[in-house]
Design an enzyme around this catalytic site. Structure first.
Site, PDB file in Angstrom:
ATOM      1  CG  ASP A 260      -2.260   0.684   0.962  1.00 46.83           C
ATOM      2  OD1 ASP A 260      -2.229   1.912   0.776  1.00 46.83           O
ATOM      3  OD2 ASP A 260      -3.308   0.015   0.912  1.00 46.83           O
ATOM      4  CG  HIS A 314      -4.785   2.370  -1.502  1.00 47.98           C
ATOM      5  ND1 HIS A 314      -4.774   2.739  -0.185  1.00 47.98           N
ATOM      6  CD2 HIS A 314      -6.054   2.570  -1.945  1.00 47.98           C
ATOM      7  CE1 HIS A 314      -5.998   3.123   0.167  1.00 47.98           C
ATOM      8  NE2 HIS A 314      -6.786   3.042  -0.880  1.00 47.98           N
ATOM      9  CD  GLU A 385     -10.218   4.374   0.271  1.00 43.55           C
ATOM     10  OE1 GLU A 385     -11.065   4.773   1.082  1.00 43.55           O
ATOM     11  OE2 GLU A 385      -9.111   3.932   0.601  1.00 43.55           O
TER      12      GLU A 385
END
Ligand SMILES: *[C@@H]1O[C@H](CO)[C@@H](O)[C@H](O)[C@H]1NC(C)=O
Ligand SMILES: *[C@@H]1O[C@H](CO)[C@@H](O)[C@H](O)[C@H]1NC(C)=O
Ligand SMILES: *[C@@H]1O[C@H](CO)[C@@H](O)[C@H](O)[C@H]1NC(C)=O
Length: 617
Positions: A260, A314, A385
């Site tokens: 990540d 990420h 995201e």
């Protein structure tokens, strides 16, 4: 070694036997209490010698159809008596294809090791094959006969995980017959068998139910648990312990969110800079052989290791070396502040879509991952995201967008993100020898209302749902025929609840979901409530996710267990009843997980375990 002691504080008529085992000693003290099975409950009573009372473990084995089993089989009839034996008195006969035999032998060895752990004085360091069991027990034999029909040695979504298990006893022999289409069904049967065997608390040996008939198969083919090893690092031993506990619950997918923006702990041979720049330390790294080891470790436990490489958001730490190596900026917004403007949590970072060199690097990452995790039957692309403001405030990105006449509005960015997604899908296909691998993507801006079928082909992607269980998006995905995996955060995010880690108050997805909520979260019921159909053909299963901002291996067991067991029964059995009917069994099963070395959370006082049915609201 036994020794007889007398002490002044206990009644002199009690003989206190002191077992000395390694460096530990414990008193095996008689108890005035015993248990009786009444109306499917084990009732604790004073042992006056009038009624034949038994021990708690023996009562649990014989009190009601599935009193000791978790997850509950589709059908089970269990006998009411037990036979006692020593762990070394078990034999295995098997008929299985040659590809499967070595796996079965390994799984049987694990089964035997797990029986040793039933002993209260078990410790990895001190137990040996014949100790510490009481050798004076009779010579009862347990013969296990396994037949496996198919040669498959790798799990897929089509693998038949069913099994039949029959236990019969005559004279001094108990025969266990297991028939399963695949190795995976047979190893699940061994887990069930381990639950038909328990430690006899006063006789210091094992007991097995003398008769049983179990027919069993999972309700869902995908039964997963996600662990994030980027926010915090977990040792290989902690991953193994988690995989062991999954196996005890017949979960079958360990979804490894390896990297990540926080850290990049995977050491790739072709790209050593990723872990060099991105690991928290040189000790917090997974080496290629660790991955290969874990893939095998999981398989013999009936589990696929599902790799996730999350992109284009990420990413961050680990990607800082591009300019120095002449490849330009590979990731943008890395560790950028104030983070609130560029990502959902610190530290930020997204791939630089304007730099074509990212595809060279990604192609190496995918190639090596597909090789390490081989054979992969699913690949997780992450894909959640994305923060448009990060890209839109990065000069290199905006000038590239303008130069191609894409514009700078949200749709233009979503369009380029979906182009990226198609390119990386092709890289994964290429890394997989040209054979397409079904991809999994998190719900994201690309899956929102009206966008999903514009950007993502439902024959190529499975969507993992992490909205709430009431979100209208779920209905849209099902109506548009996407295959889905449920991880709705209001029930199946195990990190929710507890203090915030940025600022005060509680963390973003509070409250904590108790095991009851985890258990009652039914994907079919959610689908039915939203669409008037269970869409059983599209729902592959579910997964509990543990994001690890606030968890490392010191605390992981209690976060995962026994809630992971509640998830497992929902996905294996898919019961029509709710948590209240499962509570006795879960309390008992939690003890079994602890015996196996898992620091599972207590869900009730021990008094409730000993006094079934009296801890209801
Ligand atoms: C990107 O920035 C421009 C102004 O520089 C603005 O007009 C546009 O709306 C922004 N795009 C997004 C998606 O926020
Ligand atoms: C989705 O992929 C399938 C298989 O490759 C193809 O036949 C179909 O046309 C694609 N659908 C869309 C909308 O592109
Ligand atoms: C839901 O299904 C039932 C029968 O299966 C039907 O009677 C009912 O009208 C349906 N409701 C909606 C909103 O489609």
């Amino acid at each position: 070694m036994g020794r007889v002691l007398r002490t002044r504080t206990w009644p002199v008529c009690l003989l206190i036997t002191l077992f000395i085992h390694g460096n530990t000693a414990s008193f095996n003290m008689p108890s005035p209490w015993g248990y009786q099975c009444l109306d499917y409950k084990c009732v604790k009573e004073e042992n006056t010698g009038v009624v034949g009372l038994t021990t708690l473990n023996e009562c649990k084995l014989t009190c009601g159809a599935s009193s000791s089993l978790w997850p509950k089989p589709q059908t089970a009839q269990l006998g009411k008596t037990t036979a006692q034996f020593l762990p070394r008195a078990i034999t295995l006969d098997h008929v299985s294809p040659p590809t499967v035999s070595p796996l079965l032998l390994e799984a049987f060895h694990l089964f035997l090791n797990n029986l040793d752990k039933h002993h209260p004085q078990y410790s990895d360091k001190t137990v040996t094959w014949s100790e510490p069991w009481d050798p004076s027990v009779s010579s009862h034999m347990v013969q296990v006969k396994v037949t496996i029909q198919q040669p498959d040695i790798w799990l897929t979504l089509l693998t038949d995980e069913s099994y039949q298990l029959v236990v019969e006893t005559s004279a001094r022999v108990t025969t266990v017959t297991i028939i399963a289409p695949t190795f995976f069904g047979a190893r699940h049967a061994l887990e069930t068998l381990a639950q038909l065997i328990a430690y006899h608390e006063t006789r210091d040996n094992l007991m097995i139910v003398t008769s049983a008939t179990v027919r069993d198969a999972p309700a869902f083919p995908y039964r997963g648990l996600l662990l994030d090893t980027s926010r915090n690092y977990f040792s290989v031993a902690a991953l193994e312990r988690t995989i062991d506990a999954m196996a005890a619950n017949k979960l079958n997918t360990f979804h490894w969110h390896i990297t990540d923006s926080h850290s990049f702990p995977l050491n790739l041979e072709s790209l050593p800079n990723m872990a060099y720049y991105g690991a928290y330390s040189s000790n917090s790294i997974y080496h290629p052989l660790d991955v290969v080891h874990l893939v095998k470790y999981a398989r013999v436990r009936g589990i696929r290791l599902l790799p996730e490489f999350d992109a284009p958001a990420h990413v961050g730490n680990g990607w800082q070396w591009g300019e120095r190596q002449g490849l330009g900026k590979l990731a943008v917004c890395v560790n950028k502040e104030p983070w609130q403007q560029y990502c959902v949590e610190p530290p930020c970072g997204q791939l630089n879509l304007a730099n074509p060199n990212i595809y060279k690097v990604l192609s190496e990452i995918y190639r090596e991952m597909i090789q390490l995790f081989a054979p992969v039957d699913l690949f997780h692309y992450g894909g959640d995201e994305v923060n448009l403001n990060c890209w839109n405030t990065t000069e290199e990105m905006t000038s590239w967008m303008k130069a191609q006449n894409y514009g700078l509005d949200a749709d233009a960015y979503y369009g380029q993100w979906s182009v990226f997604q198609e390119k990386v899908r092709q890289l994964v296909t290429q890394a997989h020898g040209g054979v397409e691998v079904p991809g999994i993507l998190w719900t994201s801006h690309l899956t929102e209302k009206g966008r999903v079928n514009k950007y993502l082909n439902n024959t190529k992607y499975i969507i993992q749902i992490w909205t709430t269980g009431q979100d209208a998006l779920i209905a849209e995905l099902l109506q548009k025929q996407y295959k889905v995996i449920f991880s709705n955060y209001d029930a199946w995010y195990l990190d929710c609840g507890g203090g915030a880690w940025v600022g005060e108050g509680n963390n973003w997805c509070s409250p904590y979901s108790g095991w009851q909520k985890v258990y009652d979260n039914s994907p079919h019921a959610i689908a039915k409530a939203l669409t008037n159909s269970t869409h059983a053909n599209l729902i592959l299963g579910g997964e509990a996710a543990l994001w690890t901002e606030q968890i490392d291996e010191e605390a992981v067991d209690a976060r995962l267990w026994p809630r992971g067991a509640a998830l497992a029964e929902r996905l294996w059995t898919n019961p029509s009843t709710g948590w209240a009917d499962a509570e006795y069994r879960l309390i008992h099963h939690r003890q079994r997980l602890v015996q196996r070395g898992v620091s599972a959370e207590r869900i009730q006082p021990q008094w409730c375990h000993q006094n079934e049915g009296l801890c209801y609201a």
